[in-house]
Design an enzyme around this catalytic site. Structure first.
Site, mmCIF file in Angstrom:
data_model
loop_
_atom_site.group_PDB
_atom_site.id
_atom_site.type_symbol
_atom_site.label_atom_id
_atom_site.label_comp_id
_atom_site.label_asym_id
_atom_site.label_seq_id
_atom_site.Cartn_x
_atom_site.Cartn_y
_atom_site.Cartn_z
ATOM 1 N N LEU A 79 40.849 42.478 33.894
ATOM 2 C CA LEU A 79 39.024 42.636 34.360
ATOM 3 C C LEU A 79 39.207 43.832 34.642
ATOM 4 C CD1 LEU A 79 37.302 39.323 34.750
ATOM 5 C CD2 LEU A 79 36.572 41.030 32.680
ATOM 6 N N ASP B 107 46.448 48.804 42.093
ATOM 7 C CA ASP B 107 47.056 47.800 41.800
ATOM 8 C C ASP B 107 47.894 46.944 43.325
ATOM 9 O OD1 ASP B 107 46.626 44.930 39.632
ATOM 10 O OD2 ASP B 107 49.342 45.408 40.995
ATOM 11 N N ASN C 9 37.362 45.127 42.751
ATOM 12 C CA ASN C 9 37.629 43.887 41.655
ATOM 13 C C ASN C 9 38.185 43.070 41.965
ATOM 14 O OD1 ASN C 9 37.545 42.784 39.002
ATOM 15 N ND2 ASN C 9 39.483 44.020 39.388
ATOM 16 N N TYR D 173 37.008 31.262 47.208
ATOM 17 C CA TYR D 173 36.941 31.470 46.417
ATOM 18 C C TYR D 173 35.159 31.646 46.014
ATOM 19 C CZ TYR D 173 36.609 33.891 41.639
ATOM 20 O OH TYR D 173 36.108 35.010 40.361
ATOM 21 N N LYS E 111 33.074 35.189 47.552
ATOM 22 C CA LYS E 111 31.657 35.852 46.234
ATOM 23 C C LYS E 111 30.198 35.491 46.292
ATOM 24 C CE LYS E 111 34.829 37.396 43.064
ATOM 25 N NZ LYS E 111 35.077 38.280 43.673
#
Length: 311
Positions: free
Chosen positions: A26, A45, A98, A164, A168
């Protein structure tokens, strides 16, 4: 790489973006879409070779991109990413947070290390990168865009994802808070809630055969693309240049879902039922009233299971 249409409201020519975790998946789709709309992009990255290859792919397609390999989470990493954007391209206009990892386990088996690793990358990484970007954007005095990455797990919870889902959900809360704090500076803050064929979703049994067929070049069926809002990473990417553009200058504090053929707006938590007791509540009166008042229709939890048509 296609050029943005002249005078297009989503033309990002002259804008500079950082996309964390954009070496593949993504994140790479977001970085590529920003570059296609005219933005210069810092690709990030943990793996330097992956970051370099992603930046090379974008530049060979006609975009402008450089790589910065660093693990997101610390203040030092966030400062490096913002500094790289300024050094290479002179400014920073868009920060897309991201980067993320998974360490899935049920509560009683989740270790401190599992919890801390995910929260550090997702939640603290979003915080540190957004803070560094906000400081730079306020210094520039020309506004900007923070585009945070949420998940359906953060909106509804998900089995085995304490770390997670919590991270989020925190990102959604930070989106609302920062949209207020940065409004005077002209910086909008929104979260995207993508659903796509990734390493995580391919483990869902109902999706697995369709993802495998997609890899063979077969299109995803309509019940997935529309009914489940499930598609490719590229399907999710269109939302990022939009939110980065002048077309979205008045959009802030929102959690926006995208996937397949589906675009959605997530609601903010709000009171859905209310009851009153003169003089206040006692345990006994709460118990007596619960099932006939506020507890009559309890809220659901978890991401709804995919509805697969019968063959």
């Amino acid at each position: 790489m296609s050029e943005p249409t002249a005078h297009s409201p989503v033309d990002l020519t002259g804008k500079v973006a950082v996309v964390t975790g954009s070496g593949r998946g993504l994140g790479f789709a977001y970085a590529s879409a920003l570059a296609a709309a005219g933005a210069s992009v810092v690709v990030n990255d943990l793996d330097e070779a992956v970051a370099e290859e992603a930046a090379k792919t974008i530049t060979e397609a006609g975009g402008r991109a450089v790589a910065e390999a660093v693990a997101v989470g610390t203040t030092e990493a966030a400062d490096r990413l913002v500094a790289r954007a300024v050094e290479e391209f002179g400014r920073l206009d868009v920060m897309v947070t991201n980067a993320g990892i998974l360490r899935d386990r049920v509560l009683w088996k989740m270790t401190d290390e599992d919890f801390d690793a995910v929260v550090t990358t997702h939640l603290k990484g979003t915080f540190t990168c957004a803070r560094a970007a906000a400081a730079r954007m306020r210094e520039q005095g020309e506004g900007g865009r923070l585009i945070l990455v949420g998940s359906p797990a953060g909106q509804r919870g998900n089995f085995g994802q304490t770390n997670y889902a919590a991270a989020k959900a925190g990102i959604a809360a930070m989106t609302r808070t920062w949209s207020m704090e940065l409004a005077r500076a002209g910086v909008t803050v929104n979260a995207i809630v993508p659903v796509a064929a990734t390493a995580m979703t391919e483990t869902i049994p109902a999706f697995a055969p369709y993802i495998e067929a997609m890899r063979r070049g077969e299109p995803l069926p309509e019940f997935l693309r529309k009914g489940e809002g499930f598609g490719t990473a590229e399907d999710c990417a269109a939302l990022v240049p939009f939110l980065a553009s002048d077309a979205a200058k008045d959009v802030t504090g929102q959690c926006v879902g995208i996937g397949g053929d589906k675009l959605t707006l997530w609601s903010h938590p709000q009171e859905v039922s209310v009851a009153y007791a003169d003089g206040g509540w006692r345990p006994e009166t709460v118990a007596a009233a619960w099932h006939t008042s506020v507890g009559r229709e309890p809220q659901t939890v978890g991401i709804p299971a995919p509805v697969v048509p019968e063959a």
